[in-house]
Design an enzyme around this catalytic site. Structure first.
Site, PDB file in Angstrom:
ATOM      1  N   ASN A  49       0.831  -1.196   0.011  1.00  9.82           N
ATOM      2  CA  ASN A  49       0.048   0.089   0.085  1.00  9.82           C
ATOM      3  C   ASN A  49       0.603   1.484   0.080  1.00  9.82           C
ATOM      4  OD1 ASN A  49       0.893  -0.537   2.466  1.00  9.82           O
ATOM      5  ND2 ASN A  49      -0.837   0.347   3.495  1.00  9.82           N
TER       6      ASN A  49
ATOM      7  N   GLU B 246       3.903  -4.259  12.398  1.00  9.50           N
ATOM      8  CA  GLU B 246       2.658  -3.495  12.267  1.00  9.50           C
ATOM      9  C   GLU B 246       1.826  -4.126  10.953  1.00  9.50           C
ATOM     10  OE1 GLU B 246       2.315  -0.832   9.579  1.00  9.50           O
ATOM     11  OE2 GLU B 246       0.205  -1.385  11.310  1.00  9.50           O
TER      12      GLU B 246
ATOM     13  N   CYS C 196      -3.492   1.739   6.078  1.00 15.18           N
ATOM     14  CA  CYS C 196      -3.722   1.039   8.123  1.00 15.18           C
ATOM     15  C   CYS C 196      -4.565   1.305   8.731  1.00 15.18           C
ATOM     16  CB  CYS C 196      -2.790   0.228   8.499  1.00 15.18           C
ATOM     17  SG  CYS C 196      -1.320   0.602   8.636  1.00 15.18           S
TER      18      CYS C 196
ATOM     19  N   GLU D  23       7.586   1.273  15.975  1.00 10.69           N
ATOM     20  CA  GLU D  23       8.441   1.871  15.785  1.00 10.69           C
ATOM     21  C   GLU D  23       8.722   3.280  15.400  1.00 10.69           C
ATOM     22  OE1 GLU D  23       9.817  -0.326  11.368  1.00 10.69           O
ATOM     23  OE2 GLU D  23       9.676  -2.016  12.915  1.00 10.69           O
TER      24      GLU D  23
HETATM   25  O1  TXE Z   1      -0.910  -8.476   2.385  1.00 15.41           O
HETATM   26  P1  TXE Z   1       0.512  -9.645   3.440  1.00 15.41           P
HETATM   27  P2  TXE Z   1      -1.616  -8.606   1.645  1.00 15.41           P
HETATM   28  C1  TXE Z   1      -4.051  -5.638   4.798  1.00 15.41           C
HETATM   29  C2  TXE Z   1      -5.226  -5.608   4.201  1.00 15.41           C
HETATM   30  C3  TXE Z   1      -4.887  -6.735   3.000  1.00 15.41           C
HETATM   31  C4  TXE Z   1      -4.129  -7.897   4.248  1.00 15.41           C
HETATM   32  C5  TXE Z   1      -3.720  -8.832   3.094  1.00 15.41           C
HETATM   33  O2  TXE Z   1      -5.941  -5.992   4.240  1.00 15.41           O
HETATM   34  O3  TXE Z   1      -6.259  -7.766   2.653  1.00 15.41           O
HETATM   35  O4  TXE Z   1      -3.285  -7.565   4.665  1.00 15.41           O
HETATM   36  O5  TXE Z   1      -2.680  -7.816   2.212  1.00 15.41           O
HETATM   37  C6  TXE Z   1       5.042 -11.201   2.557  1.00 15.41           C
HETATM   38  N1  TXE Z   1       6.072 -14.496   5.288  1.00 15.41           N
HETATM   39  N2  TXE Z   1      -2.704  -5.393   5.197  1.00 15.41           N
HETATM   40  O6  TXE Z   1      -1.405  -9.671   0.745  1.00 15.41           O
HETATM   41  O7  TXE Z   1       0.414 -10.494   2.507  1.00 15.41           O
HETATM   42  C7  TXE Z   1       4.084 -10.564   0.994  1.00 15.41           C
HETATM   43  O8  TXE Z   1       4.962 -11.441  -0.144  1.00 15.41           O
HETATM   44  C8  TXE Z   1       6.473 -13.676   5.228  1.00 15.41           C
HETATM   45  C9  TXE Z   1      -2.787  -4.289   5.913  1.00 15.41           C
HETATM   46  O9  TXE Z   1      -0.700  -7.587   1.089  1.00 15.41           O
HETATM   47  O10 TXE Z   1       0.550  -9.603   5.055  1.00 15.41           O
HETATM   48  C10 TXE Z   1       4.718  -9.116   1.134  1.00 15.41           C
HETATM   49  O11 TXE Z   1       5.878  -8.924   1.340  1.00 15.41           O
HETATM   50  N3  TXE Z   1       6.389 -12.955   4.422  1.00 15.41           N
HETATM   51  C11 TXE Z   1      -1.003  -3.793   6.152  1.00 15.41           C
HETATM   52  C12 TXE Z   1       4.011  -9.031   2.952  1.00 15.41           C
HETATM   53  O12 TXE Z   1       4.530 -10.483   3.825  1.00 15.41           O
HETATM   54  C13 TXE Z   1       4.688 -13.119   4.183  1.00 15.41           C
HETATM   55  C14 TXE Z   1      -0.574  -3.198   4.572  1.00 15.41           C
HETATM   56  C15 TXE Z   1       2.023  -8.495   2.986  1.00 15.41           C
HETATM   57  O13 TXE Z   1       1.845  -9.274   2.543  1.00 15.41           O
HETATM   58  C16 TXE Z   1       4.488 -14.840   3.869  1.00 15.41           C
HETATM   59  C17 TXE Z   1      -1.006  -4.180   3.694  1.00 15.41           C
HETATM   60  C18 TXE Z   1       4.935 -15.164   5.117  1.00 15.41           C
HETATM   61  N4  TXE Z   1       4.441 -16.490   5.424  1.00 15.41           N
HETATM   62  C19 TXE Z   1      -1.953  -5.223   3.650  1.00 15.41           C
HETATM   63  N5  TXE Z   1       3.301 -14.342   3.618  1.00 15.41           N
HETATM   64  C20 TXE Z   1      -0.635  -2.327   6.837  1.00 15.41           C
HETATM   65  N6  TXE Z   1      -1.055  -2.824   8.343  1.00 15.41           N
HETATM   66  O14 TXE Z   1      -0.823  -1.174   6.398  1.00 15.41           O
HETATM   67  C21 TXE Z   1       3.126 -13.040   2.899  1.00 15.41           C
HETATM   68  N7  TXE Z   1       4.455 -12.545   3.448  1.00 15.41           N
END
Ligand code: TXE
Length: 506
Positions: A176, A274, A308, A486
């Site tokens: 994001n 986070e 978020c 952080e």
């Molecule tokens: O995030 P992911 P996604 C929320 C939002 C969204 C949901 C999933 O609701 O719909 O999270 O989004 C890596 N071990 N937020 O799929 O899956 C992945 O490759 C280690 C809130 O984008 O959490 C990416 O680089 N890493 C959030 C990162 O984790 C892993 C912002 C985030 O992916 C992994 C975005 C694993 N097992 C989404 N699986 C905020 N707090 O701002 C995936 N990744």
């Protein structure tokens, strides 16, 4: 382990024939040991423009061998980097900031294209904060002489606290705010003497590549910053679980955060999470209505609601409910949605077709839960955008505060509206969710604003504003919104290990 210049890893991958930034479509490479290198298999993922659905690049789906190589490069570079003075490391952060600043418009254009967000937002938030993050931590590290160097005097001894590097850090970031969040981690991590392996989201890899290009250009010592592209299964998981990774800083979804914690905790890695949020914007009768409508609209739909910190639940006191709702819906319907590259656009596309489907699912669920769609649907855009991920900002009233659509994170341009009568009721509704990240309170009575804020179970609350950021303050959440903080000295503390030396006087 010395990296063979002809091979970046045991699997024998070779230096990458890099496509220059701007060539189309562009195949990305990993950045390991100061070199752009091919990944060790031949698996790729298309990088699509969210606004048009067109492919404009390919990202490597790296595997264990690439992660091993990157961690080895970070490990071999850490002793020399960690032994530099904190002021020398701060100088390197400034060099990166200066070089990034030269690419300001490139960052904005690339981030807008890769994420689907409006160019004006990519410039004012993503590009601005990416430079500011490096500058801020350079200044803070100088100001604190490299972190909390405290002394505690006893009658017969002096205690000296020395912040030491943790070692090799894994920095895993979401789609994001790609460069904004990656720079937020890289700057303090290397500033405090660690070396890092970055793993950006496979959905938005482009500005992470631009950061590696910039780091290469300024000549940062090889192995201090490494980057492995890939998805969670192929790269994120192996990186988190790698035995030679000492620290994990993760920003992303709560479900994925739980997987990261499950992998890191048994190895006692230092961990910062986070995660998601379901934040309340609380509007009291005595608010400045015009300012509040503008602020709550921005909090609800900035970045298409994909932040978020967004205020996705809007709680309105009865006395101002009807007036607020009319003004709010008018404000939402006046927002311009469309081509992210148009300077006047206020809302762009959602990150992916899968994510759009998830958000649409919640709109359908809201209807099943008794909700009334006050505004929403789909924008009427030209044929050029027919394959993009589009949804108009959606306002829903009439659902219970306990409904799933009012308690689960949707992470899109969808908000629910709830009426309340008194302060205690507003606080109860705001706390009625598994998340605890942020929120905002809108009232002309600042003491009431502070009092209500303090009773909301989150990591941060804004009063009569939103996303007004002082980088010195702690940033993070409670409950299912994460672990740790952080920001400012909290980042310096997370990215270091305080050691105490007790000197006995004669
Ligand atoms: O995030 P992911 P996604 C929320 C939002 C969204 C949901 C999933 O609701 O719909 O999270 O989004 C890596 N071990 N937020 O799929 O899956 C992945 O490759 C280690 C809130 O984008 O959490 C990416 O680089 N890493 C959030 C990162 O984790 C892993 C912002 C985030 O992916 C992994 C975005 C694993 N097992 C989404 N699986 C905020 N707090 O701002 C995936 N990744």
């Amino acid at each position: 382990m010395n990296l063979d210049p002809e091979k970046c890893c045991d699997s024998g991958c070779t230096p990458c024939e890099r496509d220059p930034i701007g060539s189309e479509p562009r195949d990305l490479c990993n950045y390991i040991g100061g070199e752009f290198v091919c990944h060790s298999n031949d698996e790729w993922m298309n990088v699509l423009e969210p606004a048009r659905g067109l492919r404009f690049g390919r990202v490597p789906l790296s595997g264990q061998a690439d992660v091993d190589s990157a961690v080895a490069a970070a490990r071999s570079a850490q002793p020399a980097w960690g032994s530099l003075s904190h002021s020398d490391r701060a100088d390197w952060l400034d060099k990166i900031a200066d070089a990034l600043e030269e690419k300001y418009e490139d960052i904005a254009a690339l981030e807008s294209r890769d994420t689907g967000k409006p160019i004006s937002l990519a410039r004012a938030v993503d590009a601005y904060r990416s430079v500011a993050n490096f500058r801020f931590f350079a200044g803070l590290i100088r100001e604190t002489h490299g972190g909390q160097r405290e002394r505690f005097e006893m009658e017969d001894a002096t205690n000296i606290v020395v912040p030491k590097p943790v070692g090799v850090g894994a920095l895993i970031t979401p789609w994001n705010l790609p460069l904004y969040l990656l720079s937020w981690k890289v700057a303090p991590a290397i500033g405090m003497g660690n070396t890092v392996v970055c793993k950006p989201s496979e959905l938005t890899p482009m500005t992470a590549d631009l950061l590696m290009e910039t780091i290469h250009y300024v000549g940062l010592p090889a192995g201090v910053v490494n980057l492995v592209h890939g998805d969670g299964e192929g790269a994120g998981g192996p990186l988190t679980a790698h035995p030679d990774v000492d620290l994990v800083s993760f920003t992303g979804g709560t479900e994925t955060g739980a997987k990261v914690a499950a992998a890191a905790s048994p190895m006692f890695k230092k961990l910062s999470l986070e995660l998601g949020g379901k934040n309340a914007s609380i509007v009291f009768d005595d608010c400045d209505l015009e300012k509040t409508v503008g602020g709550v609209t921005r909090a609800a739909f900035l970045n298409q609601g994909q932040v978020c910190l967004c205020g996705s639940r809007i709680l309105v006191q009865s006395g101002v409910y009807d007036e607020f709702l009319t003004a709010f819906v008018n404000s939402v319907e006046a927002m311009k949605i469309g081509d992210p590259s148009d300077e006047s656009t206020q809302l762009g596309a959602l990150i992916s077709a899968d994510h759009l489907a998830k958000v649409e699912g919640y709109v359908e669920l809201a209807k099943e839960e008794g909700g009334k769609i006050l505004t929403g649907g789909y924008p009427g855009l030209s044929k050029e955008f027919e394959h993009g991920n589009w949804l108009a900002p959606t306002v829903i009233s009439g659902v219970s505060a306990n409904a799933r659509c009012a308690t689960e994170e949707i992470f899109g341009p969808v908000v629910t509206i709830h009426r309340f009568d008194n302060e205690d009721e507003a606080i109860a509704i705001a706390n009625n969710t598994r998340y605890g990240l942020a929120g905002s309170v809108w009232t002309s009575d600042l003491e009431k604003g502070r009092r209500v804020a303090e009773n909301i179970d989150t990591g941060m609350v804004w009063v009569n504003t939103w996303l007004h950021r002082d980088l010195r303050v702690p940033f993070g959440g409670v409950k299912d919104s994460g672990v740790g903080r952080e920001g400012g000295r909290w980042s310096l503390g997370f990215f270091s290990e305080p050691m105490n030396i007790c000197l006995k006087h004669d």
